[in-house]
Write a protein that holds these residues in place. Sequence first.
Motif, PDB file in Angstrom:
ATOM      1  N   SER A 242       0.835  -1.212   0.000  1.00  0.00           N
ATOM      2  CA  SER A 242       0.000   0.000   0.000  1.00  0.00           C
ATOM      3  C   SER A 242       0.864   1.255   0.000  1.00  0.00           C
ATOM      4  O   SER A 242       0.507   2.270  -0.602  1.00  0.00           O
ATOM      5  CB  SER A 242      -0.934   0.003   1.218  1.00  0.00           C
ATOM      6  OG  SER A 242      -1.861  -1.053   1.129  1.00  0.00           O
ATOM      7  N   ASN A 243       2.011   1.190   0.677  1.00  0.00           N
ATOM      8  CA  ASN A 243       2.910   2.340   0.704  1.00  0.00           C
ATOM      9  C   ASN A 243       3.617   2.548  -0.630  1.00  0.00           C
ATOM     10  O   ASN A 243       4.280   3.577  -0.824  1.00  0.00           O
ATOM     11  CB  ASN A 243       3.944   2.191   1.820  1.00  0.00           C
ATOM     12  CG  ASN A 243       3.468   2.789   3.127  1.00  0.00           C
ATOM     13  OD1 ASN A 243       2.648   3.695   3.140  1.00  0.00           O
ATOM     14  ND2 ASN A 243       3.971   2.271   4.236  1.00  0.00           N
ATOM     15  N   GLU A 312      -7.840   1.539   1.797  1.00  0.00           N
ATOM     16  CA  GLU A 312      -6.706   2.363   2.220  1.00  0.00           C
ATOM     17  C   GLU A 312      -5.981   3.008   1.039  1.00  0.00           C
ATOM     18  O   GLU A 312      -5.265   3.988   1.208  1.00  0.00           O
ATOM     19  CB  GLU A 312      -5.722   1.526   3.032  1.00  0.00           C
ATOM     20  CG  GLU A 312      -5.071   0.405   2.248  1.00  0.00           C
ATOM     21  CD  GLU A 312      -4.258  -0.521   3.146  1.00  0.00           C
ATOM     22  OE1 GLU A 312      -3.464  -1.301   2.594  1.00  0.00           O
ATOM     23  OE2 GLU A 312      -4.419  -0.475   4.375  1.00  0.00           O
ATOM     24  N   LEU A 313      -6.184   2.485  -0.178  1.00  0.00           N
ATOM     25  CA  LEU A 313      -5.549   3.069  -1.360  1.00  0.00           C
ATOM     26  C   LEU A 313      -6.320   4.286  -1.872  1.00  0.00           C
ATOM     27  O   LEU A 313      -5.809   5.030  -2.721  1.00  0.00           O
ATOM     28  CB  LEU A 313      -5.463   2.030  -2.476  1.00  0.00           C
ATOM     29  CG  LEU A 313      -4.684   0.748  -2.184  1.00  0.00           C
ATOM     30  CD1 LEU A 313      -4.706  -0.171  -3.403  1.00  0.00           C
ATOM     31  CD2 LEU A 313      -3.248   1.046  -1.776  1.00  0.00           C
ATOM     32  N   VAL A 316      -4.670   8.074  -2.359  1.00  0.00           N
ATOM     33  CA  VAL A 316      -3.720   8.219  -3.462  1.00  0.00           C
ATOM     34  C   VAL A 316      -4.422   8.023  -4.800  1.00  0.00           C
ATOM     35  O   VAL A 316      -4.162   8.754  -5.765  1.00  0.00           O
ATOM     36  CB  VAL A 316      -2.540   7.240  -3.298  1.00  0.00           C
ATOM     37  CG1 VAL A 316      -1.708   7.171  -4.584  1.00  0.00           C
ATOM     38  CG2 VAL A 316      -1.660   7.666  -2.127  1.00  0.00           C
ATOM     39  N   ARG A 343     -12.213  10.074   5.539  1.00  0.00           N
ATOM     40  CA  ARG A 343     -11.370  10.263   4.359  1.00  0.00           C
ATOM     41  C   ARG A 343     -12.154  10.774   3.152  1.00  0.00           C
ATOM     42  O   ARG A 343     -11.601  11.499   2.324  1.00  0.00           O
ATOM     43  CB  ARG A 343     -10.638   8.952   4.018  1.00  0.00           C
ATOM     44  CG  ARG A 343      -9.468   8.670   4.946  1.00  0.00           C
ATOM     45  CD  ARG A 343      -8.796   7.341   4.670  1.00  0.00           C
ATOM     46  NE  ARG A 343      -7.541   7.234   5.402  1.00  0.00           N
ATOM     47  CZ  ARG A 343      -6.871   6.105   5.568  1.00  0.00           C
ATOM     48  NH1 ARG A 343      -7.352   4.976   5.073  1.00  0.00           N
ATOM     49  NH2 ARG A 343      -5.727   6.098   6.248  1.00  0.00           N
ATOM     50  N   ASP A 382      -3.510  12.130   9.067  1.00  0.00           N
ATOM     51  CA  ASP A 382      -3.759  10.873   8.351  1.00  0.00           C
ATOM     52  C   ASP A 382      -2.642  10.673   7.330  1.00  0.00           C
ATOM     53  O   ASP A 382      -2.474  11.468   6.400  1.00  0.00           O
ATOM     54  CB  ASP A 382      -5.126  10.951   7.662  1.00  0.00           C
ATOM     55  CG  ASP A 382      -5.526   9.651   6.976  1.00  0.00           C
ATOM     56  OD1 ASP A 382      -4.635   8.853   6.608  1.00  0.00           O
ATOM     57  OD2 ASP A 382      -6.731   9.438   6.780  1.00  0.00           O
ATOM     58  N   HIS A 383      -1.888   9.595   7.485  1.00  0.00           N
ATOM     59  CA  HIS A 383      -0.738   9.343   6.622  1.00  0.00           C
ATOM     60  C   HIS A 383      -1.117   9.190   5.154  1.00  0.00           C
ATOM     61  O   HIS A 383      -0.355   9.611   4.266  1.00  0.00           O
ATOM     62  CB  HIS A 383       0.029   8.116   7.106  1.00  0.00           C
ATOM     63  CG  HIS A 383      -0.756   6.836   7.121  1.00  0.00           C
ATOM     64  ND1 HIS A 383      -0.221   5.632   6.702  1.00  0.00           N
ATOM     65  CD2 HIS A 383      -2.032   6.546   7.499  1.00  0.00           C
ATOM     66  CE1 HIS A 383      -1.112   4.680   6.836  1.00  0.00           C
ATOM     67  NE2 HIS A 383      -2.224   5.207   7.316  1.00  0.00           N
ATOM     68  N   ARG A 384      -2.269   8.598   4.872  1.00  0.00           N
ATOM     69  CA  ARG A 384      -2.675   8.430   3.472  1.00  0.00           C
ATOM     70  C   ARG A 384      -3.056   9.769   2.840  1.00  0.00           C
ATOM     71  O   ARG A 384      -2.840   9.991   1.647  1.00  0.00           O
ATOM     72  CB  ARG A 384      -3.841   7.444   3.364  1.00  0.00           C
ATOM     73  CG  ARG A 384      -3.552   6.055   3.914  1.00  0.00           C
ATOM     74  CD  ARG A 384      -2.417   5.357   3.205  1.00  0.00           C
ATOM     75  NE  ARG A 384      -2.208   4.018   3.731  1.00  0.00           N
ATOM     76  CZ  ARG A 384      -1.104   3.308   3.595  1.00  0.00           C
ATOM     77  NH1 ARG A 384      -0.071   3.828   2.945  1.00  0.00           N
ATOM     78  NH2 ARG A 384      -0.999   2.099   4.099  1.00  0.00           N
ATOM     79  N   GLN A 387       0.179  11.397   1.839  1.00  0.00           N
ATOM     80  CA  GLN A 387       0.686  10.839   0.586  1.00  0.00           C
ATOM     81  C   GLN A 387      -0.091  11.382  -0.605  1.00  0.00           C
ATOM     82  O   GLN A 387       0.498  11.673  -1.652  1.00  0.00           O
ATOM     83  CB  GLN A 387       0.613   9.313   0.630  1.00  0.00           C
ATOM     84  CG  GLN A 387       1.589   8.680   1.614  1.00  0.00           C
ATOM     85  CD  GLN A 387       1.489   7.166   1.662  1.00  0.00           C
ATOM     86  OE1 GLN A 387       0.475   6.581   1.264  1.00  0.00           O
ATOM     87  NE2 GLN A 387       2.525   6.511   2.142  1.00  0.00           N
ATOM     88  N   THR A 407       3.213  10.680   8.131  1.00  0.00           N
ATOM     89  CA  THR A 407       3.553   9.472   7.373  1.00  0.00           C
ATOM     90  C   THR A 407       4.382   8.496   8.206  1.00  0.00           C
ATOM     91  O   THR A 407       4.546   7.339   7.823  1.00  0.00           O
ATOM     92  CB  THR A 407       4.323   9.820   6.087  1.00  0.00           C
ATOM     93  OG1 THR A 407       5.454  10.631   6.419  1.00  0.00           O
ATOM     94  CG2 THR A 407       3.435  10.578   5.112  1.00  0.00           C
TER      95      THR A 407
END
Length: 428
Positions: A242-243, A312-313, A316, A343, A382-384, A387, A407
């Motif tokens: 995912s990352n 979770e994707l 991005v 989100r 939120d890290h996502r 990104q 992140t």
Amino acid sequence: MTEAANWVAPRPAEAVTGRVTIPGSKSISNRALILAAVADGPSTLTGLLAARDTALMRSALTSMGVGITETDGRVLVTPGSLKGPAAVDTGLAGTVMRFVPPVAALADGVISFDGDLYARERPMDVILDSLRQLGAGIDDGGTGRMPFTVSGTGSLRGGVVHLDASSSSQFVSALLLAGARYEQGVDIRHDGKPVPSQAHLDMSIAMIRERGVHVDTDEPNRWVVSPGPIAARDTAIEPDLSNAAPFLAAAAITGGSVTVTGWPEQTTQPGDQLRDIFAQFGANVSLDANGLTVTGTGRLNGVDLDLSAVGELTPVVAAVAALATGPSYLRGVAHLRFHETDRLAALETEINNLGGDVKQLADGLEIRPKALHSGVFATYDDHRMAQAGAVIGLVLNGLEVENIGTTAKTMPEFPDVWSQLVTGGARV
């Protein structure tokens, strides 16, 4: 204390080309830690992610008596007699706040749980009510949220539990991971809309079965875990696919070529769907011994995607869709309203603040192409989201991303690796 300045997302002078090595999977790392903590002997984990979520998990388990030591990148987990009193800081980690309480129910004593400010807003009633059904002592003040305590006597009855896990598959995974240690095992019966993130649920089941636990999944919406030992198992952690999403997005957006090394040929990680997602955006995608390579073609198609298994994707993917040539529809992700932040609302707000055209749907987002302008992209811790901001910054001069440090939740080195790749090609 002075707040950190916003991070200015680097914009490449040419097509982004390079190779990137991604650290270990958070999802596999925290499941492996949980299973090792309740196993019948010591386990060694290699490639374990070193990030905030895994640090919180390690701290939670050691506070209850689990031994965790690290030597030269090898993490030895030695099960101990679980006991309280102990205090668990969940941070904003869903895997900690959902997976640890079923383990705490096996402890002798009181285990208290609390986390970040937003963590107190995340619904916990499903897992807490489930543990009550199984015989655990839970005190949440009637809120169904943190802070709460789990009081145990060193064992748990287990048995049949009825729940509605339509908001998160983690509620089912949490009970599956510890269920074999309950006196009667656990018989989980879901009643509600489809459980999202099926791939993460499949990951949990596969990892449990690898440790000799019998899991019956023959009946839809029912998972039966037989009581018994959980075998100790040395585990090599895969890279967190995912990352990889923002790095592969950089190639698709700029017409470059990026290879993520170490991509497994077979995996239970839902991030593997990135191969199909970027192909639908119009990029060329190939997997070989060198890793997964995405090569941009100079055109980004609009897409119509069901992301229910890979929610979770979404941040991005939404960022890429905002730069596409046609409208996009991201579906099956209503449950994202209950993630680290809402989100869907966050993406709608932040992309539209840059001039975009994003509209929430009942279960996702409609994203229409529109020229964007620079500004400030909020991340909501939120890290996502952080990104996603970095990805949009590929085409805007001076885009500022708030709190890029968030992140660190799953990839502390993200800002440095991203900057290296975008400004000259990362080989790390």
